[in-house]
Design a protein around this motif. Sequence first.
Motif, PDB file in Angstrom:
ATOM      1  N   LEU A 115      -0.948   3.941  -7.780  1.00 24.53           N
ATOM      2  CA  LEU A 115      -0.676   4.998  -6.670  1.00 24.53           C
ATOM      3  C   LEU A 115      -1.909   4.892  -5.828  1.00 24.53           C
ATOM      4  O   LEU A 115      -2.841   4.186  -5.985  1.00 24.53           O
ATOM      5  CB  LEU A 115      -0.580   6.364  -7.069  1.00 24.53           C
ATOM      6  N   VAL A 116      -1.603   4.991  -4.453  1.00 19.53           N
ATOM      7  CA  VAL A 116      -2.533   4.635  -3.428  1.00 19.53           C
ATOM      8  C   VAL A 116      -2.244   5.855  -2.475  1.00 19.53           C
ATOM      9  O   VAL A 116      -1.332   6.240  -2.136  1.00 19.53           O
ATOM     10  CB  VAL A 116      -2.414   3.455  -2.804  1.00 19.53           C
ATOM     11  N   GLY A 117      -3.445   6.400  -1.782  1.00 18.26           N
ATOM     12  CA  GLY A 117      -3.349   7.502  -0.991  1.00 18.26           C
ATOM     13  C   GLY A 117      -4.146   6.784   0.276  1.00 18.26           C
ATOM     14  O   GLY A 117      -4.248   5.772   0.397  1.00 18.26           O
ATOM     15  N   ILE A 137     -13.192   6.494  -2.402  1.00 14.79           N
ATOM     16  CA  ILE A 137     -12.313   5.285  -2.487  1.00 14.79           C
ATOM     17  C   ILE A 137     -12.710   4.581  -3.459  1.00 14.79           C
ATOM     18  O   ILE A 137     -13.537   4.716  -4.217  1.00 14.79           O
ATOM     19  CB  ILE A 137     -12.359   4.481  -1.184  1.00 14.79           C
ATOM     20  N   GLY A 138     -11.851   3.349  -3.957  1.00 13.19           N
ATOM     21  CA  GLY A 138     -12.264   2.642  -5.082  1.00 13.19           C
ATOM     22  C   GLY A 138     -12.341   3.548  -6.517  1.00 13.19           C
ATOM     23  O   GLY A 138     -11.873   4.514  -6.648  1.00 13.19           O
ATOM     24  N   PRO A 139     -13.397   2.911  -7.112  1.00 11.60           N
ATOM     25  CA  PRO A 139     -13.464   3.407  -8.491  1.00 11.60           C
ATOM     26  C   PRO A 139     -13.806   4.938  -8.458  1.00 11.60           C
ATOM     27  O   PRO A 139     -13.691   5.649  -9.429  1.00 11.60           O
ATOM     28  CB  PRO A 139     -14.598   2.613  -9.150  1.00 11.60           C
ATOM     29  N   THR A 144     -13.690  11.356  -9.100  1.00 14.33           N
ATOM     30  CA  THR A 144     -13.692  12.800  -8.042  1.00 14.33           C
ATOM     31  C   THR A 144     -12.472  13.398  -8.588  1.00 14.33           C
ATOM     32  O   THR A 144     -12.685  14.889  -8.686  1.00 14.33           O
ATOM     33  CB  THR A 144     -13.630  12.293  -6.865  1.00 14.33           C
ATOM     34  N   MET A 145     -11.333  12.820  -9.007  1.00 19.84           N
ATOM     35  CA  MET A 145     -10.194  13.791  -9.531  1.00 19.84           C
ATOM     36  C   MET A 145     -10.534  14.571 -10.608  1.00 19.84           C
ATOM     37  O   MET A 145      -9.884  15.548 -10.968  1.00 19.84           O
ATOM     38  CB  MET A 145      -9.073  12.670  -9.928  1.00 19.84           C
ATOM     39  N   LEU A 146     -11.545  14.286 -11.467  1.00 21.16           N
ATOM     40  CA  LEU A 146     -11.876  15.031 -12.539  1.00 21.16           C
ATOM     41  C   LEU A 146     -12.400  16.136 -11.910  1.00 21.16           C
ATOM     42  O   LEU A 146     -12.719  17.423 -12.889  1.00 21.16           O
ATOM     43  CB  LEU A 146     -12.686  14.290 -13.488  1.00 21.16           C
ATOM     44  N   ASP A 192      -6.129   4.261  -6.045  1.00 19.32           N
ATOM     45  CA  ASP A 192      -6.968   4.098  -4.736  1.00 19.32           C
ATOM     46  C   ASP A 192      -6.671   4.823  -3.650  1.00 19.32           C
ATOM     47  O   ASP A 192      -5.544   5.472  -3.461  1.00 19.32           O
ATOM     48  CB  ASP A 192      -7.283   2.565  -4.575  1.00 19.32           C
ATOM     49  N   VAL A 193      -7.685   4.736  -2.490  1.00 20.72           N
ATOM     50  CA  VAL A 193      -7.588   5.399  -1.169  1.00 20.72           C
ATOM     51  C   VAL A 193      -7.833   4.485  -0.133  1.00 20.72           C
ATOM     52  O   VAL A 193      -8.666   3.801  -0.337  1.00 20.72           O
ATOM     53  CB  VAL A 193      -8.278   6.654  -1.116  1.00 20.72           C
TER      54      VAL A 193
END
Length: 256
Positions: A115-117, A137-139, A144-146, A192-193
């Motif tokens: 996915l990409v945001g 962004i990136g890794p 951050t999602m955790l 990634d974003v």
Amino acid sequence: MPSPVSVVIPCAPKADFLAETLRSVAEQTHQDWEVVLVLDGECEQNRAAARTLPDDRVQVHLTPEPRSGPAVGRNIGLDAAKHDLVAFLDADDLCMPNRLERQVAVLEQRPGLGLVGSWANKIDPSGQLVGEMHSAIGPEVARTMLLFNCLITSTVVVRKELAAEVGGFDPRCVRLEDYDLWLRIMARADGDVVPEDLVGYRVHPDQYSRGALMGPQTKLLRRSKQALAKRIGVSGLGVAARHAAWLGVQVVNRRW
């Protein structure tokens, strides 16, 4: 040729911004798209807005029951989508003209990306800029999602097959169904974003995301966080600490 995109838009009755949202799709620089509009309750106003698009560019579906919720609507749209890339867009938000072009290019260049945001502008009901929504962004996106959801639903494009394989949106995760799905996708593939403002995220008193979050869905969310953590090498203790911090923020903000 760039890959075609299905744009899934769930929609509650009498969506005052829908016509503007649909125009923002029609004005894309990437013109190989379809709109999958899912009405969460019959509404002539919304059907009239859909008729502003050519018949061969829009599908209109109904949820089984009115007010089934965005998880049900998005799942119907995901299933009906004709194309391998699916972009999500809420009925009050706007795509910048190059949104699909930029995100399709990223997904084509990086086949391992699930996915990409993107970043987004925060706009008021009149469409005026009131702020910016910039994230990792990136890794750093996965880590951050955790801790919290750094992906804005209206900015996300997914690979349909992968989203379906992990079960789509879980209707039990009320107001967290997007966060939960992104975690499950990223437990299987990278996310990634794009560090560009590709969406206008509209802030107004009636938006769905303003409601309560706390409830049984938080346990389901923790399970999804654990799956992602295992993939990226974060310990169970680390997940527990991050989830506790997230819960604390919801309590402070009275999201129950």
